[in-house]
Design an enzyme around this catalytic site. Structure first.
Site, PDB file in Angstrom:
ATOM      1  N   LYS A  22       1.335  -1.361   0.229  1.00  0.00           N
ATOM      2  CA  LYS A  22       0.286  -0.338   0.053  1.00  0.00           C
ATOM      3  C   LYS A  22       0.879   1.648   0.773  1.00  0.00           C
ATOM      4  CE  LYS A  22      -2.103   1.389   4.134  1.00  0.00           C
ATOM      5  NZ  LYS A  22      -1.844   3.376   4.296  1.00  0.00           N
ATOM      6  N   ASN A  23       1.734   1.210   1.017  1.00  0.00           N
ATOM      7  CA  ASN A  23       2.599   2.653   0.893  1.00  0.00           C
ATOM      8  C   ASN A  23       3.422   2.507  -0.063  1.00  0.00           C
ATOM      9  OD1 ASN A  23       1.211   2.588   3.534  1.00  0.00           O
ATOM     10  ND2 ASN A  23       3.294   1.876   5.032  1.00  0.00           N
ATOM     11  N   CYS A 118      -4.882   9.148   9.538  1.00  0.00           N
ATOM     12  CA  CYS A 118      -5.496   8.777  11.096  1.00  0.00           C
ATOM     13  C   CYS A 118      -5.220   9.147  12.117  1.00  0.00           C
ATOM     14  CB  CYS A 118      -5.315   6.624  10.721  1.00  0.00           C
ATOM     15  SG  CYS A 118      -3.618   6.714  10.513  1.00  0.00           S
ATOM     16  N   ARG A 123       2.544  14.030  13.011  1.00  0.00           N
ATOM     17  CA  ARG A 123       3.281  13.676  11.804  1.00  0.00           C
ATOM     18  C   ARG A 123       2.959  15.101  11.086  1.00  0.00           C
ATOM     19  NH1 ARG A 123       1.660   7.974   9.146  1.00  0.00           N
ATOM     20  NH2 ARG A 123      -0.838   8.883   9.613  1.00  0.00           N
ATOM     21  N   ASP A 308       4.874   0.261  11.704  1.00  0.00           N
ATOM     22  CA  ASP A 308       3.800  -0.586  11.592  1.00  0.00           C
ATOM     23  C   ASP A 308       2.849  -1.905  11.681  1.00  0.00           C
ATOM     24  OD1 ASP A 308       2.288   1.550  10.614  1.00  0.00           O
ATOM     25  OD2 ASP A 308       2.683   1.442   8.278  1.00  0.00           O
ATOM     26  N   ARG A 400      -8.325  -0.003   4.757  1.00  0.00           N
ATOM     27  CA  ARG A 400      -7.275   1.330   3.660  1.00  0.00           C
ATOM     28  C   ARG A 400      -6.415   0.291   3.917  1.00  0.00           C
ATOM     29  NH1 ARG A 400      -5.823   4.605   7.931  1.00  0.00           N
ATOM     30  NH2 ARG A 400      -4.651   5.221   6.063  1.00  0.00           N
TER      31      ARG A 400
END
Length: 422
Positions: A22-23, A118, A123, A308, A400
């Site tokens: 995903k990233n 989120c 961040r 993560d 997501r």
């Protein structure tokens, strides 16, 4: 909102295919803005975040087509007709800020809303902005938007990050490919997603050296051309599913997995008494005995233990022999899964950025609520080994970052189903 019902059901066995990252994909997609020729991504994951980035690129005038059931993304930015990334789209996902560098580098101007995302910490995007300023960008914050311009084009420069930032490294790397002269990025992020982006940009004609190290050197070129590039395997999905047999017992093979993507994570699994071995198709995981040993974990930038995977690792350690200490050094406010695990009978004591986990014999199923993407899957993992039923609500977070969770876990023997909202 949909929920997921998990019933503890004993050991797991079989294979789980691991999707593209995903990233990485969310970083590769904005690279299409750097060229007027087509960019095609293969091995793309099918996730709501990918749909959000597709919507954002479309709003700028890029064309994005999903082929082969969404696993191929064919993109073209030959006719960009808008240089404003609107708040209504950007607020859904922090990665939206990654359109700023490419638009600025190609056309000399961009207006991008400050992102949402989120709730796992502040961040801020200040490192992104400082990096672009180092390349000659003129920036103004106005009404929640970044107004950026570089009338004569970006110019190569020295980008020295005070702390490691994956997103800021990605934005600076993309912007520097079309800047005039040489750019040197120091204290750059070293994640596999950075290497994947650099390799894609190189296929497009960029001149980049040092990706995967803390110093990246980019020699700007006049233009980039089209390319086809496979998205790297998702190391976070890989690590997540590696924990399933570690928590439940049994043996599972993760198709497409590579040890190099999860080295520090594998070291901790070994310390906890879990065997990971490479196979022809990926990685195979099983416990050495019925009980997992307590281990201490500190999250760090790559190649350290990934933040993560911290929530998922906590789920494993809830039933380990002994006391484990997890220290979160990347994001503040990232132990929101701990109160939900307590509802299942875990013993967890959180003080600031440190969580102390005392292993219990067995978790018990309970209604729990997902608070963010990784927390949601940690609760599913805990439910797989718990006694009775666990209902995880607010699973839109899960969509997501994980495709076909129910199907993949059912395929190795888990008792899990998605309950549709009535």
């Amino acid at each position: 909102m949909d929920s997921i019902l998990v019933t503890g059901n004993g050991p797991l066995s079989g294979q789980i295919p691991i999707a593209g990252a995903k990233n990485a994909c969310l970083t590769l997609m904005p690279a299409t803005l750097l060229s007027d020729e087509p960019l095609t991504l293969t091995n793309a994951p099918r996730l709501s975040d990918i749909r959000t980035m597709t919507e954002l690129l479309g709003s700028l005038g890029a064309e994005v087509s999903q082929l082969q059931d969404g696993q191929v993304l064919a993109m073209s930015s030959h006719d960009l007709n808008n240089h404003t990334a609107d708040y209504d789209i950007v607020r859904k996902m922090r990665a939206s800020i990654l359109v700023l560098g490419p638009m600025l580098a190609r056309d000399g101007h961009a207006i991008v809303s400050l992102p949402g995302g989120c709730a796992i910490g502040a961040r801020p995007v200040d490192l992104h902005l400082k990096a672009l300023e180092a390349l000659g960008a003129e920036l103004e914050l106005k009404d929640g938007y970044v107004h950026a311009k570089a009338p004569g084009g970006l110019k190569g420069g020295k980008v020295d990050f005070p702390l490691v930032s994956v997103g800021a490294t990605e934005n600076a790397l993309m912007a520097a490919t079309l800047a005039k002269g040489t750019t040197v990025i120091t204290n750059a992020a070293r994640e596999p997603e950075i290497v994947d982006l650099a390799q894609c940009l190189q296929k497009m004609g960029a001149q980049i050296e040092g990706e995967g190290t803390s110093t990246i050197t980019i020699q700007g070129v006049d233009r980039l051309h089209g390319a086809t590039h496979p998205v790297v395997t998702d190391r976070i999905e890989l690590g997540t599913y590696m924990l399933a047999p570690a928590i439940c017992g049994g043996e599972v093979e993760l198709l497409g997995g590579r040890m190099g993507l999860v080295g520090a994570f594998c070291e901790k699994l070994d310390e906890a008494g879990i065997d990971v071995r490479e196979t022809e198709k990926g990685l195979s995981v099983k416990r050495r005995s019925d009980h997992v040993k307590a281990v201490d974990v500190t999250t760090e930038p790559f190649p350290g233990f990934p933040t993560d995977l911290q929530a998922q690792m906590m789920a494993l350690l809830c039933t380990a022999d002994g006391v484990s200490v997890l220290e979160e050094k990347i994001f503040e406010n990232r132990f929101m899964h701990a109160p939900e695990l307590l509802r299942m009978g875990a013993q967890i004591d959180v003080h600031g950025g440190t969580a102390t986990v005392t292993g219990v014999d067995r978790l018990k199923g309970a209604p729990v609520m997902a608070t963010d993407l990784r927390a949601s899957v940690s609760l599913i993992l805990a439910g797989l080994a718990a006694e009775g039923d666990t209902t995880v609500s607010r699973v839109y977070h899960l969509d997501r970052g994980y495709e076909h969770v129910v199907r993949k876990l059912e395929g190795v023997g888990a008792k899990i189903e998605r309950i549709k909202e009535q």
